[in-house]
Design an enzyme around this catalytic site. Sequence first.
Site, PDB file in Angstrom:
ATOM      1  N   LYS A 163     -25.319 -10.821  20.331  1.00 41.47           N
ATOM      2  CA  LYS A 163     -24.884 -10.826  18.924  1.00 41.47           C
ATOM      3  C   LYS A 163     -25.953 -11.435  18.015  1.00 41.47           C
ATOM      4  O   LYS A 163     -26.306 -10.857  16.988  1.00 41.47           O
ATOM      5  CB  LYS A 163     -23.578 -11.631  18.749  1.00 41.47           C
ATOM      6  CG  LYS A 163     -22.410 -11.116  19.571  1.00 41.47           C
ATOM      7  CD  LYS A 163     -21.128 -11.895  19.273  1.00 41.47           C
ATOM      8  CE  LYS A 163     -21.172 -13.368  19.647  1.00 41.47           C
ATOM      9  NZ  LYS A 163     -21.302 -13.639  21.087  1.00 41.47           N
ATOM     10  N   ARG A 192     -13.040 -15.300  15.833  1.00 40.84           N
ATOM     11  CA  ARG A 192     -12.874 -15.502  17.277  1.00 40.84           C
ATOM     12  C   ARG A 192     -11.424 -15.707  17.667  1.00 40.84           C
ATOM     13  O   ARG A 192     -11.125 -15.833  18.851  1.00 40.84           O
ATOM     14  CB  ARG A 192     -13.668 -16.734  17.705  1.00 40.84           C
ATOM     15  CG  ARG A 192     -15.049 -16.417  18.312  1.00 40.84           C
ATOM     16  CD  ARG A 192     -15.747 -17.723  18.492  1.00 40.84           C
ATOM     17  NE  ARG A 192     -16.713 -17.813  19.538  1.00 40.84           N
ATOM     18  CZ  ARG A 192     -18.031 -17.862  19.321  1.00 40.84           C
ATOM     19  NH1 ARG A 192     -18.510 -17.701  18.114  1.00 40.84           N
ATOM     20  NH2 ARG A 192     -18.859 -18.076  20.330  1.00 40.84           N
ATOM     21  N   ARG A 235     -31.799 -19.084  28.628  1.00 41.34           N
ATOM     22  CA  ARG A 235     -32.391 -18.768  27.325  1.00 41.34           C
ATOM     23  C   ARG A 235     -32.829 -20.003  26.536  1.00 41.34           C
ATOM     24  O   ARG A 235     -32.285 -21.087  26.679  1.00 41.34           O
ATOM     25  CB  ARG A 235     -31.471 -17.875  26.496  1.00 41.34           C
ATOM     26  CG  ARG A 235     -30.237 -18.539  25.967  1.00 41.34           C
ATOM     27  CD  ARG A 235     -29.354 -17.505  25.261  1.00 41.34           C
ATOM     28  NE  ARG A 235     -28.164 -18.145  24.732  1.00 41.34           N
ATOM     29  CZ  ARG A 235     -27.174 -17.523  24.122  1.00 41.34           C
ATOM     30  NH1 ARG A 235     -27.205 -16.205  23.991  1.00 41.34           N
ATOM     31  NH2 ARG A 235     -26.129 -18.181  23.663  1.00 41.34           N
ATOM     32  N   ARG A 238     -30.036 -24.762  23.804  1.00 39.43           N
ATOM     33  CA  ARG A 238     -28.729 -25.225  23.353  1.00 39.43           C
ATOM     34  C   ARG A 238     -28.043 -26.057  24.425  1.00 39.43           C
ATOM     35  O   ARG A 238     -28.125 -25.745  25.612  1.00 39.43           O
ATOM     36  CB  ARG A 238     -27.856 -24.013  23.016  1.00 39.43           C
ATOM     37  CG  ARG A 238     -28.196 -23.420  21.678  1.00 39.43           C
ATOM     38  CD  ARG A 238     -27.516 -22.107  21.425  1.00 39.43           C
ATOM     39  NE  ARG A 238     -26.088 -22.090  21.760  1.00 39.43           N
ATOM     40  CZ  ARG A 238     -25.287 -21.064  21.500  1.00 39.43           C
ATOM     41  NH1 ARG A 238     -25.779 -19.984  20.902  1.00 39.43           N
ATOM     42  NH2 ARG A 238     -24.023 -21.090  21.837  1.00 39.43           N
ATOM     43  N   ARG A 279     -16.928 -20.753  28.128  1.00 35.69           N
ATOM     44  CA  ARG A 279     -17.038 -19.945  26.906  1.00 35.69           C
ATOM     45  C   ARG A 279     -16.557 -18.509  27.161  1.00 35.69           C
ATOM     46  O   ARG A 279     -15.944 -17.888  26.296  1.00 35.69           O
ATOM     47  CB  ARG A 279     -18.488 -19.965  26.396  1.00 35.69           C
ATOM     48  CG  ARG A 279     -18.856 -21.350  25.816  1.00 35.69           C
ATOM     49  CD  ARG A 279     -20.351 -21.577  25.742  1.00 35.69           C
ATOM     50  NE  ARG A 279     -21.044 -20.664  24.865  1.00 35.69           N
ATOM     51  CZ  ARG A 279     -22.359 -20.463  24.891  1.00 35.69           C
ATOM     52  NH1 ARG A 279     -23.129 -21.120  25.768  1.00 35.69           N
ATOM     53  NH2 ARG A 279     -22.915 -19.630  24.067  1.00 35.69           N
TER      54      ARG A 279
HETATM   55  P1  AMP Z   1     -22.067 -19.308  19.405  1.00 36.82           P
HETATM   56  O1  AMP Z   1     -23.350 -19.806  18.834  1.00 36.82           O
HETATM   57  O2  AMP Z   1     -21.451 -18.204  18.602  1.00 36.82           O
HETATM   58  O3  AMP Z   1     -22.175 -18.988  20.878  1.00 36.82           O
HETATM   59  O4  AMP Z   1     -21.038 -20.534  19.291  1.00 36.82           O
HETATM   60  C1  AMP Z   1     -21.267 -21.747  19.967  1.00 36.82           C
HETATM   61  C2  AMP Z   1     -19.995 -22.567  19.963  1.00 36.82           C
HETATM   62  O5  AMP Z   1     -19.611 -22.870  18.618  1.00 36.82           O
HETATM   63  C3  AMP Z   1     -18.769 -21.876  20.562  1.00 36.82           C
HETATM   64  O6  AMP Z   1     -18.713 -21.995  21.989  1.00 36.82           O
HETATM   65  C4  AMP Z   1     -17.636 -22.635  19.875  1.00 36.82           C
HETATM   66  O7  AMP Z   1     -17.455 -23.924  20.436  1.00 36.82           O
HETATM   67  C5  AMP Z   1     -18.199 -22.824  18.468  1.00 36.82           C
HETATM   68  N1  AMP Z   1     -17.871 -21.685  17.585  1.00 36.82           N
HETATM   69  C6  AMP Z   1     -18.760 -20.821  16.996  1.00 36.82           C
HETATM   70  N2  AMP Z   1     -18.116 -19.931  16.229  1.00 36.82           N
HETATM   71  C7  AMP Z   1     -16.802 -20.224  16.326  1.00 36.82           C
HETATM   72  C8  AMP Z   1     -15.616 -19.661  15.784  1.00 36.82           C
HETATM   73  N3  AMP Z   1     -15.668 -18.576  14.986  1.00 36.82           N
HETATM   74  N4  AMP Z   1     -14.436 -20.239  16.106  1.00 36.82           N
HETATM   75  C9  AMP Z   1     -14.371 -21.315  16.898  1.00 36.82           C
HETATM   76  N5  AMP Z   1     -15.428 -21.893  17.465  1.00 36.82           N
HETATM   77  C10 AMP Z   1     -16.648 -21.367  17.179  1.00 36.82           C
END
Ligand code: AMP
Length: 224
Positions: A19, A94, A133, A167, A178
């Site tokens: 994404k 989400r 990554r 990260r 996740r």
């Molecule tokens: P990402 O960078 O999209 O993989 O997000 C990393 C982490 O941020 C996720 O595992 C969640 O803990 C939190 N997170 C990101 N976007 C959301 C969302 N829309 N709703 C809830 N938690 C989020």
Amino acid sequence: MTSAETPVLILLGPPGAGKGTQARMLEEEQGLVQLSTGDMLRAAVAQGTPAGLAAKAVMEAGALVSDEIVLAILQERMAQPDCARGIILDGFPRTDGQAAALEQLLADQGLRITAAVSLEVDDEAMVGRVSGRYSCAKCGEGYHDSFRQPAHAGTCDKCGASEMKRRADDNATTVRERLKAYHAQTAPLIAFYEAKGVLQRIDAMAAIDEVRSALGRVIGRVAV
Ligand code: AMP
């Protein structure tokens, strides 16, 4: 933002589906604005804001941050004028609650969803993709221990910076959590967007450039 013609793209898919990579390319190539709630939350954690303090442990555990926090952070960002160019929602919505809130948020601004794209991948492969990554600390260019090393170790191919970052949640244990959160809370949104007639599916096990072309075709088809 301004009108129903403003592109609003949603990228759906588990961690590792691509994404962020695809959203960055769409931003560069199509002039749209990437809105990554994960990036916004990581910035809030780094700055130590109240939202960041509340989100930190949840993110490290691989669970979802509350709708309330995520919506507040997204709404603030969407109010900025650059979003009038059109947006790519990367990692949002989400949950059912976030999808419902997005409908309202867009309706209030006279906008509608152009397409919700599901990046379809194989779960087990995602553990390997995500665990290795890392990215350039300066420009965000993505690399991987096994699949994509910079030409000169430790130096970014794109901007020449020499600081890389990983990260905190990109490890095999957290990725599995996740993935669970994705299947339990986010995957049901695929049916939601299918019922609305805006869903497009893309095979995201293909090479990055193939996915990018497929996404370009979807966007062309929906008139970005
Ligand atoms: P990402 O960078 O999209 O993989 O997000 C990393 C982490 O941020 C996720 O595992 C969640 O803990 C939190 N997170 C990101 N976007 C959301 C969302 N829309 N709703 C809830 N938690 C989020």
